[in-house]
Motif scaffolding. Structure first.
Motif, PDB file in Angstrom:
ATOM      1  N   ALA A  96       0.818  -1.211   0.000  1.00 23.01           N
ATOM      2  CA  ALA A  96       0.000   0.000   0.000  1.00 23.01           C
ATOM      3  C   ALA A  96       0.850   1.258   0.000  1.00 23.01           C
ATOM      4  O   ALA A  96       0.398   2.329  -0.426  1.00 23.01           O
ATOM      5  CB  ALA A  96      -0.931  -0.008   1.216  1.00 23.01           C
ATOM      6  N   LEU A 177      -6.258   0.021  -4.306  1.00 21.72           N
ATOM      7  CA  LEU A 177      -6.377   1.106  -3.340  1.00 21.72           C
ATOM      8  C   LEU A 177      -7.648   1.923  -3.585  1.00 21.72           C
ATOM      9  O   LEU A 177      -8.292   2.383  -2.627  1.00 21.72           O
ATOM     10  CB  LEU A 177      -5.140   2.007  -3.413  1.00 21.72           C
ATOM     11  N   GLY A 232      -1.180  -4.439  -2.184  1.00 21.38           N
ATOM     12  CA  GLY A 232      -1.724  -3.522  -1.197  1.00 21.38           C
ATOM     13  C   GLY A 232      -1.540  -3.938   0.240  1.00 21.38           C
ATOM     14  O   GLY A 232      -2.211  -3.404   1.136  1.00 21.38           O
TER      15      GLY A 232
END
Length: 345
Positions: A96, A177, A232
């Motif tokens: 992320a 995201l 992520g």
């Protein structure tokens, strides 16, 4: 005369059985997940089959020449780590925070020695770093910046973080995201290595990992696993790939196993070790043990993924509960088998 004749027949059967056992064997996986015929273009499918063929043959050549299972595994995984089709090293997914954090482990079935690394960012071949931890340090597992420092001090090939960047994986991160309503980090800077194969990479979901298990001519087995983790991932998440007993395990007393899938479930079930335990202590065949853990225990817990395995007697197996798994196997005197989809051998 009948007794002598019977003895000759029995001797021939024993000899024939021994001859039927391959003197070496190798099994490779390139990740399991949502991999269906409708998902891959003909070009993608051809690229994955060619890659799996190349990797498996390369490992087989090492074994055919008398190399160790560890050497074959390292050579094969080097190719996988350099290939942007797969989620390891060069083709790793992004965290992320927009980083490539790499995990790997390796285990020697002859000695039960093992090495693992987690969250490394500057080692071109994490599997070699895991082997260095096993062979040249007093430890089993190193993580993060310390593992990167050890890698440099050991003289392993280093790479700038941008080396691991691929456009397709970055787009996958942006999509993930956005779906999670999380901010997209700044795009990484630095020279990017162009590679046409990267455009053919298929997003198999969150299960991407590579692994190799091998049996050498000395009768020893070993296992190696390498991954970029999950798209992520946050808070320094580490999956099963570098966890000995979960995503990777090898023992000459049972078998060698490399796993791919939703790591949290593989850790909770200690999947790789559980398969070996069923072989060693329950006397299950390798395929039966793999199926018991993957098709029954893992599935019942809600986990997805698969495994490859090889035993000292030459048994080879794979089992997965996803729609597909990139996989291949090869043994002395036997033809190469490559598969992707569920309806293939």
């Amino acid at each position: 005369m009948r007794v002598i004749a019977l003895a000759v027949v029995l001797a021939s059967l024993v000899t024939g059985s021994a001859m039927a056992q391959p003197k070496w064997a190798i099994v490779v996986h390139g990740g399991a997940g949502v991999i269906e015929r409708a998902d891959l273009t003909p070009q993608q499918e051809a690229a994955y089959r060619a890659a799996m063929t190349k990797v498996t043959k390369a490992g087989g050549e090492v074994l055919e020449k008398g190399g160790s299972a560890l050497d074959a595994i390292e050579a094969a995984i080097h190719l996988l780590e350099d290939d942007p089709l797969f989620n390891s090293a060069r083709g790793a997914v992004f965290t992320a925070e927009g980083r490539n954090e790499l995990d790997a482990s390796i285990m020697d079935g002859a000695t039960l020695k093992a090495g693992a690394v987690a969250g490394v960012t500057r080692t071109r071949h994490p599997i070699s770093l895991a082997r260095a931890v096993m062979e040249t340090s007093p430890h089993v597992m190193l993580m993060g910046s310390g593992a990167d420092t050890f890698s440099k001090e050991t003289g392993l090939e280093q790479a700038e973080p941008s080396y691991f960047f691929t456009e397709r994986r970055w787009r996958s991160l942006e999509k993930f995201l956005a779906e999670q309503k999380l901010p997209v980090p700044p795009r990484p800077t630095g020279p990017v290595v162009a590679d046409e194969a990267a455009a053919l990479a298929h997003d198999e979901g969150k299960y991407g990992t590579v692994g190799v298990v091998a049996l050498d001519q000395a009768g020893h087995v070993a296992a190696g696993t390498s991954t970029g983790g999950t798209t992520g991932k946050r808070w320094g998440r580490v999956g099963d790939s570098p966890i000995i007993g979960a995503g990777n395990y090898a023992s000459d007393a049972s078998c060698a196993v490399s796993a791919t899938g939703t790591g949290e479930y593989f850790i909770r079930l200690t999947v790789a070790r559980e398969i070996c335990a069923l072989v060693e202590h329950k006397g299950l065949s390798l395929q039966a043990a793999a199926d018991e853990v993957v098709q029954n225990k893992l599935t019942a817990l809600g986990g997805d993924g698969g495994v490859i395995a090889v035993a000292p007697d030459g048994q080879m197996a794979w089992s997965y509960n996803t729609s597909g798994m990139y996989r291949a196997r090869l043994a002395a005197g036997e033809p190469l088998t490559v598969g992707i989809y569920k309806d293939e051998p």
